[in-house]
Write a protein that holds these residues in place. Structure first.
Motif, PDB file in Angstrom:
ATOM      1  N   ALA A  51      57.937  37.291  28.627  1.00 51.89           N
ATOM      2  CA  ALA A  51      56.835  36.387  28.966  1.00 51.89           C
ATOM      3  C   ALA A  51      56.846  36.054  30.455  1.00 51.89           C
ATOM      4  O   ALA A  51      55.795  36.053  31.110  1.00 51.89           O
ATOM      5  N   GLN A  52      58.018  35.780  31.005  1.00 45.30           N
ATOM      6  CA  GLN A  52      58.102  35.472  32.431  1.00 45.30           C
ATOM      7  C   GLN A  52      57.741  36.705  33.261  1.00 45.30           C
ATOM      8  O   GLN A  52      56.990  36.613  34.233  1.00 45.30           O
ATOM      9  N   LEU A  53      58.258  37.846  32.881  1.00 41.00           N
ATOM     10  CA  LEU A  53      57.957  39.087  33.583  1.00 41.00           C
ATOM     11  C   LEU A  53      56.457  39.379  33.537  1.00 41.00           C
ATOM     12  O   LEU A  53      55.848  39.735  34.547  1.00 41.00           O
ATOM     13  N   THR A  54      55.849  39.185  32.385  1.00 43.29           N
ATOM     14  CA  THR A  54      54.421  39.424  32.228  1.00 43.29           C
ATOM     15  C   THR A  54      53.597  38.473  33.093  1.00 43.29           C
ATOM     16  O   THR A  54      52.613  38.879  33.718  1.00 43.29           O
ATOM     17  N   ALA A  55      54.002  37.209  33.148  1.00 44.57           N
ATOM     18  CA  ALA A  55      53.286  36.238  33.982  1.00 44.57           C
ATOM     19  C   ALA A  55      53.360  36.629  35.452  1.00 44.57           C
ATOM     20  O   ALA A  55      52.353  36.555  36.175  1.00 44.57           O
ATOM     21  N   VAL A  56      54.525  37.057  35.899  1.00 46.03           N
ATOM     22  CA  VAL A  56      54.679  37.482  37.292  1.00 46.03           C
ATOM     23  C   VAL A  56      53.848  38.740  37.541  1.00 46.03           C
ATOM     24  O   VAL A  56      53.185  38.863  38.582  1.00 46.03           O
ATOM     25  N   ALA A  57      53.864  39.662  36.600  1.00 45.93           N
ATOM     26  CA  ALA A  57      53.084  40.896  36.753  1.00 45.93           C
ATOM     27  C   ALA A  57      51.591  40.597  36.804  1.00 45.93           C
ATOM     28  O   ALA A  57      50.863  41.176  37.623  1.00 45.93           O
ATOM     29  N   ASP A  58      51.109  39.708  35.949  1.00 48.41           N
ATOM     30  CA  ASP A  58      49.694  39.317  35.978  1.00 48.41           C
ATOM     31  C   ASP A  58      49.322  38.750  37.346  1.00 48.41           C
ATOM     32  O   ASP A  58      48.295  39.113  37.924  1.00 48.41           O
ATOM     33  N   ALA A  59      50.166  37.854  37.853  1.00 48.11           N
ATOM     34  CA  ALA A  59      49.899  37.259  39.164  1.00 48.11           C
ATOM     35  C   ALA A  59      49.921  38.330  40.252  1.00 48.11           C
ATOM     36  O   ALA A  59      49.087  38.312  41.163  1.00 48.11           O
ATOM     37  N   ALA A  60      50.852  39.268  40.146  1.00 47.49           N
ATOM     38  CA  ALA A  60      50.948  40.335  41.148  1.00 47.49           C
ATOM     39  C   ALA A  60      49.699  41.212  41.134  1.00 47.49           C
ATOM     40  O   ALA A  60      49.180  41.571  42.198  1.00 47.49           O
ATOM     41  N   VAL A  61      49.186  41.555  39.955  1.00 53.70           N
ATOM     42  CA  VAL A  61      47.958  42.343  39.873  1.00 53.70           C
ATOM     43  C   VAL A  61      46.803  41.551  40.478  1.00 53.70           C
ATOM     44  O   VAL A  61      46.004  42.082  41.257  1.00 53.70           O
ATOM     45  N   ASN A  62      46.709  40.283  40.158  1.00 54.54           N
ATOM     46  CA  ASN A  62      45.616  39.457  40.668  1.00 54.54           C
ATOM     47  C   ASN A  62      45.671  39.277  42.181  1.00 54.54           C
ATOM     48  O   ASN A  62      44.639  39.066  42.815  1.00 54.54           O
ATOM     49  N   ASP A  63      46.873  39.369  42.755  1.00 53.69           N
ATOM     50  CA  ASP A  63      47.037  39.195  44.199  1.00 53.69           C
ATOM     51  C   ASP A  63      46.913  40.494  44.991  1.00 53.69           C
ATOM     52  O   ASP A  63      46.947  40.461  46.223  1.00 53.69           O
ATOM     53  N   LEU A  64      46.771  41.623  44.313  1.00 49.62           N
ATOM     54  CA  LEU A  64      46.673  42.897  45.027  1.00 49.62           C
ATOM     55  C   LEU A  64      45.422  42.945  45.899  1.00 49.62           C
ATOM     56  O   LEU A  64      44.350  42.507  45.482  1.00 49.62           O
ATOM     57  N   GLY A  65      45.576  43.516  47.078  1.00 50.20           N
ATOM     58  CA  GLY A  65      44.409  43.822  47.888  1.00 50.20           C
ATOM     59  C   GLY A  65      43.640  44.950  47.215  1.00 50.20           C
ATOM     60  O   GLY A  65      44.195  45.690  46.385  1.00 50.20           O
ATOM     61  N   TRP A  66      42.363  45.095  47.567  1.00 46.70           N
ATOM     62  CA  TRP A  66      41.565  46.115  46.883  1.00 46.70           C
ATOM     63  C   TRP A  66      42.126  47.516  47.118  1.00 46.70           C
ATOM     64  O   TRP A  66      42.110  48.346  46.213  1.00 46.70           O
ATOM     65  N   SER A  67      42.664  47.801  48.286  1.00 48.39           N
ATOM     66  CA  SER A  67      43.239  49.133  48.527  1.00 48.39           C
ATOM     67  C   SER A  67      44.437  49.379  47.615  1.00 48.39           C
ATOM     68  O   SER A  67      44.677  50.514  47.190  1.00 48.39           O
ATOM     69  N   ASP A  68      45.182  48.335  47.279  1.00 50.56           N
ATOM     70  CA  ASP A  68      46.307  48.475  46.346  1.00 50.56           C
ATOM     71  C   ASP A  68      45.810  48.724  44.914  1.00 50.56           C
ATOM     72  O   ASP A  68      46.417  49.478  44.162  1.00 50.56           O
ATOM     73  N   VAL A  69      44.709  48.077  44.547  1.00 52.26           N
ATOM     74  CA  VAL A  69      44.098  48.337  43.236  1.00 52.26           C
ATOM     75  C   VAL A  69      43.642  49.795  43.184  1.00 52.26           C
ATOM     76  O   VAL A  69      43.891  50.502  42.194  1.00 52.26           O
TER      77      VAL A  69
END
Length: 177
Positions: A51-69
């Motif tokens: 759950a903690q790993l997933t929360a961090v991963a969700d935040a990391a995806v949401n914080d990606l710049g568009w070029s990273d996406v």
């Protein structure tokens, strides 16, 4: 993950937490093919649970710049086109898109045409969390999303990428290859 395939989820998480930084990033890249994502999530270890790993991963995806996406999108095949290769990410992609396996030719043709129209409109592959969806559902969503403006579609793409990443991280720590 090296030497932890048959371990229980908690042991697999402990094994992930103990990996060297480069190995942890390599594991994470199979879940989301953005180097920025992998660096961020690997650097914030250790994780106490999925759950903690997933929360961090969700935040990391949401914080990606568009070029990273876009970097992450490059690892995804078009819907209806099977990922090649024998690696974990390719196998997961084939499982996720299994809803197209029994599709009628007209639906497959619609997906192929829709993929091209989508790429022409938005400049990248159509991404949808295909797990559990039929080919018809994927095609319907594709056609609906072709109506989005670019900002709306970027939000949808990011949300779909987060869903896929969540599922793949559960597989990674669940020992699925």
């Amino acid at each position: 993950m090296p030497n932890v395939k048959s371990a229980a989820p908690a042991a697999r998480l402990a094994g992930f937490n103990a990996l060297g930084l480069a190995d942890a990033e390599a594991e994470l890249l199979t879940c989301c093919a953005s180097r920025a994502f992998a660096r961020t999530v690997a650097a914030l270890r250790p994780y106490r649970d999925l759950a903690q790993l997933t929360a961090v991963a969700d935040a990391a995806v949401n914080d990606l710049g568009w070029s990273d996406v876009q970097e992450a999108l490059e690892a995804h095949p078009r819907i209806g086109e099977r990922a090649g290769g024998a690696g974990r990410e390719s196998a997961w992609s084939r499982q996720e898109q299994s809803g197209v396996d029994a599709a009628a030719q007209a639906v497959l043709d619609g997906l192929a045409e829709g993929n091209l129209a989508y790429e022409e409109r938005f400049g990248h592959v159509y991404l949808v969390c295909a797990t559990g969806l039929s080919a018809e559902e994927m095609l319907t969503r594709l056609r609906e999303r072709l109506q989005n403006d670019e900002d709306t579609e970027r939000e949808v793409v990011r949300a779909e990428l987060a869903k896929i990443t969540r599922l793949r991280m559960a597989k990674l720590l669940g020992g699925q290859s």
